[in-house]
Design an enzyme around this catalytic site. Structure first.
Site, mmCIF file in Angstrom:
data_model
loop_
_atom_site.group_PDB
_atom_site.id
_atom_site.type_symbol
_atom_site.label_atom_id
_atom_site.label_comp_id
_atom_site.label_asym_id
_atom_site.label_seq_id
_atom_site.Cartn_x
_atom_site.Cartn_y
_atom_site.Cartn_z
ATOM 1 N N ASP A 14 4.712 -0.762 10.914
ATOM 2 C CA ASP A 14 5.206 -1.974 10.287
ATOM 3 C C ASP A 14 6.677 -2.132 10.716
ATOM 4 O O ASP A 14 7.291 -1.166 11.179
ATOM 5 C CB ASP A 14 5.070 -1.789 8.764
ATOM 6 C CG ASP A 14 5.703 -2.908 7.993
ATOM 7 O OD1 ASP A 14 5.495 -4.075 8.353
ATOM 8 O OD2 ASP A 14 6.421 -2.610 7.012
ATOM 9 N N ASP A 60 9.566 -4.540 9.044
ATOM 10 C CA ASP A 60 10.590 -4.621 8.004
ATOM 11 C C ASP A 60 10.427 -3.454 7.017
ATOM 12 O O ASP A 60 9.344 -3.233 6.488
ATOM 13 C CB ASP A 60 10.505 -5.966 7.265
ATOM 14 C CG ASP A 60 11.885 -6.427 6.837
ATOM 15 O OD1 ASP A 60 12.573 -5.646 6.164
ATOM 16 O OD2 ASP A 60 12.275 -7.551 7.182
HETATM 17 MG MG LIG Z 1 7.351 -3.706 5.609
#
Ligand SMILES: [Mg+2]
Length: 266
Positions: free
Chosen positions: A19, A21
């Site tokens: 992932d 962020d």
């Molecule tokens: Mg995230």
């Protein structure tokens, strides 16, 4: 300190679905140890992909964002909910048409998948994060859905991170269309395991040899569990140790951040 045996298990994987962020950066700030982690992925010849539920940016824009943070990563290492949505639509109906409510990331992905724009009688109304959001657009979408267009959202996020606040994301923006039509949208992005399966296929690694690294229990970790891929929760984003107890499932591994995978490793 995380046990070396746990770090070993993570390091021994050959595929990494990360992932962005909360794992790689927060807003515009790169997180501790990320440069070393990316160098390690490259030098160990790991297969890796940065996966984001946001459908706003194109791969080029994401690449540029990382480049400004000092990370040089090729376009093949990115995957977004916009690309997953385009792949999904292409598999459902090849070369169809859509009324597209979204930004460059979504529009490019759909065009590249052979879709054309149609605001008269489209097969789908497709929505992602949209800055060009207006009453007229919603009104148009509602009537197209009522006339038979299928409603698809790129990702079920209600909000996204923004410096000094939050911004409404796809699910929040698509809700008025759902309410007015009485139809439920289908969401392609995380936690839909479809997103992970498509990413895995692109990675070309067996799911047993792959790990998902993310900061959210309700998207990253559950998507991994439902796709039967090992999961690693990092506490460098939205979650804390306590967050884990709020869910009926738990990640396979918990670490502070990706820096633990490479720093002080002996
Ligand atoms: Mg995230």
């Amino acid at each position: 300190m995380v046990k070396k045996s746990i770090i070993d298990k993570i390091r021994n994987k050959s595929g990494f679905i990360c992932d962005m962020d909360g794992v790689i950066y927060h807003g515009d700030k790169i997180l501790d140890g990320v440069k070393e982690f990316v160098s390690w992925l490259k030098s160990e010849n790991k297969k890796f992909v940065f996966l984001t539920n946001s459908s706003e940016r194109t791969i080029k824009e994401l690449q540029g964002k990382l480049f400004r943070m000092g990370l040089d990563v090729g376009p093949e290492h990115f995957y977004t909910s916009a690309l997953a949505t385009a792949a999904f639509l292409q598999s459902q109906k090849a070369n169809g048409s859509a009324y597209i409510i979204g930004e460059a990331g979504l529009i490019n992905a759909l065009y590249n998948a052979g879709y054309s724009s149609n605001n008269i009688d489209p097969d789908y109304v497709v929505m992602g994060e949209a800055r060009s959001y207006s009453y007229e657009v919603i009104e148009k979408a509602v009537n197209l859905v009522n006339h038979g267009a299928r409603l698809v959202g790129t990702n079920p996020d209600l909000t996204g991170p923004k410096e000094n606040g939050i911004s409404p994301a796809t699910k929040a923006l698509i809700s008025p269309i759902e309410l007015a039509t009485g139809k439920q949208a289908y969401f392609v992005g995380k936690p839909n395991p479809l997103m992970m399966r498509i990413a895995l296929k692109r990675l070309g690694v067996k799911r047993e040899d792959t790990i998902i690294i993310g900061d959210r229990m309700d998207t990253d970790i559950v998507a991994g569990i439902e796709a039967e891929i090992d999961t690693c929760l990092v506490l460098s984003g939205i979650s804390t140790e306590k967050t884990i107890d709020e869910f009926a499932y738990h990640p396979h591994y918990v670490i502070q951040g990706v820096n633990e995978i490479v720093k002080n490793y002996k």
